[in-house]
Design a protein around this motif. Structure first.
Motif, PDB file in Angstrom:
ATOM      1  N   GLY A 146       0.282  -1.402  -0.087  1.00 51.13           N
ATOM      2  CA  GLY A 146      -0.074   0.251   0.018  1.00 51.13           C
ATOM      3  C   GLY A 146       0.830   1.132  -0.134  1.00 51.13           C
ATOM      4  N   THR A 147       0.696   2.374  -1.016  1.00 50.05           N
ATOM      5  CA  THR A 147       1.454   3.501  -0.523  1.00 50.05           C
ATOM      6  C   THR A 147       0.385   4.638  -0.784  1.00 50.05           C
ATOM      7  OG1 THR A 147       0.710   4.055  -2.608  1.00 50.05           O
ATOM      8  CG2 THR A 147       2.082   2.726  -3.416  1.00 50.05           C
ATOM      9  N   ALA A 148      -0.449   4.273  -0.282  1.00 48.06           N
ATOM     10  CA  ALA A 148      -0.954   5.447  -0.079  1.00 48.06           C
ATOM     11  C   ALA A 148      -2.694   4.994   0.803  1.00 48.06           C
ATOM     12  CB  ALA A 148      -2.044   6.462  -0.860  1.00 48.06           C
ATOM     13  N   LEU A 149      -3.592   5.697   1.758  1.00 46.75           N
ATOM     14  CA  LEU A 149      -4.408   5.334   1.671  1.00 46.75           C
ATOM     15  C   LEU A 149      -5.863   6.185   1.453  1.00 46.75           C
ATOM     16  CD1 LEU A 149      -3.488   4.864   5.628  1.00 46.75           C
ATOM     17  CD2 LEU A 149      -4.196   2.971   4.152  1.00 46.75           C
ATOM     18  N   GLU A 185      10.557   1.693  -3.565  1.00 48.27           N
ATOM     19  CA  GLU A 185      11.036   1.449  -2.112  1.00 48.27           C
ATOM     20  C   GLU A 185      11.239   3.062  -2.014  1.00 48.27           C
ATOM     21  OE1 GLU A 185      14.254  -1.808  -0.827  1.00 48.27           O
ATOM     22  OE2 GLU A 185      15.398   0.208  -1.569  1.00 48.27           O
ATOM     23  N   PHE A 186      11.363   3.989  -3.239  1.00 54.17           N
ATOM     24  CA  PHE A 186      11.637   5.720  -3.251  1.00 54.17           C
ATOM     25  C   PHE A 186       9.934   5.680  -2.901  1.00 54.17           C
ATOM     26  CE2 PHE A 186      10.374   9.401  -4.974  1.00 54.17           C
ATOM     27  CZ  PHE A 186      10.957  10.416  -4.289  1.00 54.17           C
ATOM     28  N   VAL A 187       8.751   5.417  -3.253  1.00 55.25           N
ATOM     29  CA  VAL A 187       7.727   5.750  -2.966  1.00 55.25           C
ATOM     30  C   VAL A 187       6.717   5.451  -1.783  1.00 55.25           C
ATOM     31  CG1 VAL A 187       5.046   5.450  -3.958  1.00 55.25           C
ATOM     32  CG2 VAL A 187       6.611   5.727  -5.903  1.00 55.25           C
ATOM     33  N   LEU A 188       7.723   4.463  -1.155  1.00 54.29           N
ATOM     34  CA  LEU A 188       7.444   4.295   0.081  1.00 54.29           C
ATOM     35  C   LEU A 188       7.644   4.880   1.476  1.00 54.29           C
ATOM     36  CD1 LEU A 188       7.264  -0.456  -0.177  1.00 54.29           C
ATOM     37  CD2 LEU A 188       5.259   1.817   0.249  1.00 54.29           C
ATOM     38  N   SER A 189       9.276   5.761   0.690  1.00 51.45           N
ATOM     39  CA  SER A 189      10.159   6.248   2.008  1.00 51.45           C
ATOM     40  C   SER A 189       9.506   7.807   2.317  1.00 51.45           C
ATOM     41  CB  SER A 189      11.345   6.479   1.313  1.00 51.45           C
ATOM     42  OG  SER A 189      11.095   7.483   0.455  1.00 51.45           O
ATOM     43  N   GLN A 228       6.903   9.652   0.566  1.00 51.61           N
ATOM     44  CA  GLN A 228       5.100   9.656   1.331  1.00 51.61           C
ATOM     45  C   GLN A 228       4.913  11.027   1.955  1.00 51.61           C
ATOM     46  OE1 GLN A 228       2.676   7.350   2.455  1.00 51.61           O
ATOM     47  NE2 GLN A 228       3.538   6.179   0.778  1.00 51.61           N
ATOM     48  N   LYS A 229       6.124  12.074   1.876  1.00 52.41           N
ATOM     49  CA  LYS A 229       5.717  13.305   1.777  1.00 52.41           C
ATOM     50  C   LYS A 229       4.865  14.366   0.819  1.00 52.41           C
ATOM     51  CE  LYS A 229       9.083  13.865   5.794  1.00 52.41           C
ATOM     52  NZ  LYS A 229      10.261  15.344   6.056  1.00 52.41           N
ATOM     53  N   LEU A 230       5.460  13.513  -0.607  1.00 54.58           N
ATOM     54  CA  LEU A 230       4.262  14.797  -1.394  1.00 54.58           C
ATOM     55  C   LEU A 230       2.945  13.950  -1.196  1.00 54.58           C
ATOM     56  CD1 LEU A 230       6.841  12.724  -4.103  1.00 54.58           C
ATOM     57  CD2 LEU A 230       6.361  15.042  -3.367  1.00 54.58           C
ATOM     58  N   TRP A 231       2.576  12.706  -0.423  1.00 49.36           N
ATOM     59  CA  TRP A 231       0.544  13.000  -0.391  1.00 49.36           C
ATOM     60  C   TRP A 231       0.864  14.032   0.761  1.00 49.36           C
ATOM     61  CZ3 TRP A 231      -0.226  10.153  -4.523  1.00 49.36           C
ATOM     62  CH2 TRP A 231      -0.040   8.603  -4.711  1.00 49.36           C
ATOM     63  N   MET A 232       1.272  14.454   1.124  1.00 49.85           N
ATOM     64  CA  MET A 232       0.927  15.221   2.845  1.00 49.85           C
ATOM     65  C   MET A 232       0.713  17.023   2.458  1.00 49.85           C
ATOM     66  SD  MET A 232      -0.741  12.579   5.488  1.00 49.85           S
ATOM     67  CE  MET A 232      -0.118  13.249   6.879  1.00 49.85           C
ATOM     68  N   LEU A 233       1.788  16.673   1.960  1.00 42.82           N
ATOM     69  CA  LEU A 233       2.508  18.261   2.132  1.00 42.82           C
ATOM     70  C   LEU A 233       1.750  19.530   1.524  1.00 42.82           C
ATOM     71  CD1 LEU A 233       6.507  18.033   2.807  1.00 42.82           C
ATOM     72  CD2 LEU A 233       4.394  19.081   4.634  1.00 42.82           C
ATOM     73  N   PRO A 234       1.374  20.710   1.302  1.00 39.43           N
ATOM     74  CA  PRO A 234       0.987  21.856   0.608  1.00 39.43           C
ATOM     75  C   PRO A 234       2.147  22.325  -0.449  1.00 39.43           C
ATOM     76  CG  PRO A 234       1.675  23.170   2.288  1.00 39.43           C
ATOM     77  CD  PRO A 234       1.818  21.094   2.580  1.00 39.43           C
ATOM     78  N   LYS A 235       1.562  22.024  -2.095  1.00 37.54           N
ATOM     79  CA  LYS A 235       2.422  22.170  -3.068  1.00 37.54           C
ATOM     80  C   LYS A 235       3.104  23.776  -2.922  1.00 37.54           C
ATOM     81  CE  LYS A 235      -0.091  24.937  -6.405  1.00 37.54           C
ATOM     82  NZ  LYS A 235      -0.403  25.151  -7.364  1.00 37.54           N
ATOM     83  N   ARG A 253      -3.054  13.482  -0.113  1.00 35.68           N
ATOM     84  CA  ARG A 253      -3.640  12.154   0.034  1.00 35.68           C
ATOM     85  C   ARG A 253      -3.002  11.419   1.481  1.00 35.68           C
ATOM     86  NH1 ARG A 253      -4.338   7.869  -4.729  1.00 35.68           N
ATOM     87  NH2 ARG A 253      -5.553   6.785  -3.290  1.00 35.68           N
ATOM     88  N   MET A 254      -4.281  10.143   1.869  1.00 34.34           N
ATOM     89  CA  MET A 254      -2.961   9.999   3.086  1.00 34.34           C
ATOM     90  C   MET A 254      -2.193   9.053   3.830  1.00 34.34           C
ATOM     91  SD  MET A 254      -7.033   8.909   5.514  1.00 34.34           S
ATOM     92  CE  MET A 254      -7.965   8.117   3.859  1.00 34.34           C
ATOM     93  N   CYS A 255      -1.074   9.125   4.033  1.00 34.55           N
ATOM     94  CA  CYS A 255       0.266   8.408   3.670  1.00 34.55           C
ATOM     95  C   CYS A 255      -0.149   7.527   4.291  1.00 34.55           C
ATOM     96  CB  CYS A 255       1.605   9.024   3.911  1.00 34.55           C
ATOM     97  SG  CYS A 255       1.673   9.282   6.189  1.00 34.55           S
ATOM     98  N   VAL A 256       1.089   6.368   4.491  1.00 36.82           N
ATOM     99  CA  VAL A 256       1.005   4.706   5.008  1.00 36.82           C
ATOM    100  C   VAL A 256       2.071   4.877   6.222  1.00 36.82           C
ATOM    101  CG1 VAL A 256       0.540   3.722   2.975  1.00 36.82           C
ATOM    102  CG2 VAL A 256       3.121   3.895   3.664  1.00 36.82           C
ATOM    103  N   ILE A 257       2.644   6.046   6.575  1.00 41.08           N
ATOM    104  CA  ILE A 257       3.946   6.034   7.423  1.00 41.08           C
ATOM    105  C   ILE A 257       2.889   6.873   8.949  1.00 41.08           C
ATOM    106  CG2 ILE A 257       5.999   6.786   8.397  1.00 41.08           C
ATOM    107  CD1 ILE A 257       6.768   6.323   5.581  1.00 41.08           C
ATOM    108  N   PRO A 258       2.185   5.986  10.144  1.00 41.24           N
ATOM    109  CA  PRO A 258       1.836   7.089  10.791  1.00 41.24           C
ATOM    110  C   PRO A 258       2.423   7.517  11.354  1.00 41.24           C
ATOM    111  CG  PRO A 258       2.016   4.751  11.325  1.00 41.24           C
ATOM    112  CD  PRO A 258       2.498   4.395   9.767  1.00 41.24           C
TER     113      PRO A 258
END
Length: 522
Positions: free
Chosen positions: A152-155, A302-306, A310-317, A330-335
């Protein structure tokens, strides 16, 4: 002699310089050619995800190796289209390869299916990455803990987007559950993509079936479908239509909905994930068997899961480490990133703190994935005009009964017939086991479509019987009032005037009722 030696030395030096310059020139194009690698990824993801991850991965890989990466994004449609494409590509190559490196996006169910078919490559990512990712979320697996074929790469959450302005203007209710979308008042106001093309929309219908059970779930899906205005192939079209006010409600995956809320405004657009009736589901990635660029594919995963990926999903432009041109949200997979990023995060929900979610069976969803799409397609989408017509008949007649304070068993029978499903859940699973048999599949789809048309006709007949009942009820009232008027002529002019007024009101109500059922009795 001296002059001859000098000349030889000069010629030798000149020759060396010429050879050296030739060597340097010849090396230049070779260096350029070696600087760019290509990675092939098939995905239903939208342009923003493609642009941001290609840019970030190219930058990461160049800093690591001095070599650039071009990603060839293969777009064949939605998740269901990708399943068909990948299966056909493997079949054309004796199940050894599909000549694609990575499949990215589409939930979990399709990846379980592809693993079962032997189409995925087993690759265990670095332990430092695995240590950051839980094995499951509310019982739903976050990655393949047995063979490490997918991650899973995003939630993603699934819910209902709605236009607050339209709801207020039209006097429509705010939704809280999937069943709210079956309200007759919502007829023509609901939007849904075609689950045969959209994986996220398919997931919404699978969730409804698992949340309510097979029979009740299909009843909700049918009534919801009867309220749907149209069925675009792309799920991204639904939030846009809600935002524009073309429809009032729509089935939507969370990040499409949040994007529309951000664009139009939270005062105008709302989004709800029905409490206890939805799931938080991983959006997965896998390396495909026979990947032509295997080593590069491993590094991309591995890059996508790092954390960087994962910060690309969560941070503002525009934020450091965030996307440059597109907000992804998007919601990331790292709590731990939810705490680490804090107020920097554009995602309004921490999925690891959500308690009330549906206990979802991914294996069940995977086994019947394509069959369910075909069943909904044959029963609801391909016969949509007939469904909408009979639903309108039922609504019109039932409204007249309600206003008259009456009921009819024919109305209930009509609704039951309209929502009838041709197979049980057990029968669906048995068929799903052989659904790759094209002859069987096509026969069943045709059979279900015919079943749908027949049941809608029978439901219409029941609605007509109900219409006849209410017509006779009003006719009885009118006859009774006329009789009373004739029997009481002795009351004189005053009494006749009062009775005439009563009869006039009854006739007016009767005519109004006839308008409601005229189309049904035609």
């Amino acid at each position: 002699m001296h002059r001859g030696e000098n000349m030889k030395r000069s010629l030798g030096l000149l020759t060396c310089l010429m050879l050296l310059s030739t060597l340097v020139v010849s090396l230049i194009p070779m260096e350029v050619e070696a600087q760019t690698l290509t990675l092939k990824i098939i995905t239903p993801h939208w342009e923003g995800i493609q642009v941001e991850y290609e840019r970030a991965f190219d930058e990461y890989y160049f800093n690591l190796t001095g070599v650039h990466v071009d990603i060839e994004w293969i777009d064949v449609g939605g998740t269901s289209d990708i399943i068909a494409y990948v299966d056909a590509a493997f079949a054309a190559n004796n199940e050894t390869t599909c000549n694609i490196d990575i499949w990215w996006g589409g939930g979990v169910d399709p990846f379980l299916d592809q693993k079962e078919k032997g189409h995925l490559y087993s690759f265990r990512v670095n332990e430092t990455i695995l240590d950051l990712i839980p094995t499951n979320i509310s019982g739903v697996p976050m990655y393949d803990t047995e063979n490490f074929t997918w991650y899973g790469t995003a939630l993603s959450g699934f819910g209902i987007i709605y236009n607050k302005v339209v709801l207020e203007t039209e006097g429509l209710p705010v939704p809280t559950t999937w069943e709210d979308l079956t309200d007759p008042r919502l007829r023509g106001w609901v939007g849904s993509a075609d689950p045969r093309h959209s994986g996220s929309t398919h997931m919404a219908y699978e969730i409804i079936l698992q949340a309510y059970g097979w029979e009740k779930g299909f009843e909700i899906a049918t009534k919801l479908g009867a309220n749907v205005k149209s069925w675009p192939e792309s799920s991204s079209a639904i939030p846009k239509a809600v935002g524009a006010g073309d429809i009032a409600y729509g089935l939507a995956i969370d990040f499409y909905a949040w994007s529309e809320v951000a664009k139009v405004g939270a005062d105008k657009i709302g989004y709800v994930m029905p409490e206890g009736l939805t799931v938080i589901n991983p959006d997965s990635i896998a390396i495909l068997k026979g990947a032509p660029n295997l080593d590069l594919a491993k590094i991309f995963v591995e890059f996508v899961l790092s954390k960087a990926g994962q910060k690309l999903w969560m941070l503002p432009k525009g934020a450091s480490g965030g996307p440059v041109d597109y907000l992804l949200g998007r919601m990331c997979v790292i709590p731990e990133l939810y705490t680490e990023l804090g107020n920097q995060s554009v995602v309004p929900v921490n999925p690891f703190e959500v308690e009330s979610v549906l206990e979802y069976n991914s294996t069940l969803g995977s086994l019947r994935y394509v069959l369910l799409n075909d069943l909904i397609g044959a029963m609801i989408i391909d016969s949509h005009a007939d469904l909408v017509s009979v639903w309108g008949e039922i609504i019109g007649v039932n409204k007249t009964f309600t206003e008259a304070g009456q009921t009819s068993t024919h109305i209930n029978t009509a609704i039951e017939k309209m929502c009838e499903v041709p197979i049980s859940e057990a029968e669906a699973l048995a068929l799903a086991a052989n659904w790759d048999n094209e002859t069987l599949r096509n026969e069943k789809i045709a059979e279900w479509h015919e079943f749908a048309l027949d049941k809608y006709e029978e439901a219409s007949d029941q609605a007509k019987l109900a219409a006849t009942e209410i017509f006779e009820y009003f006719q009885g009232i009118l006859d009774e009032l006329k009789t009373k008027a004739n029997n009481n002529l002795y009351m004189g002019l005053g009494g006749g005037t009062v009775l005439g007024l009563i009869i006039g009101i009854a006739v007016a109500y009767f005519i109004s009722g006839r308008k409601e059922i005229a189309a049904v009795r035609a």
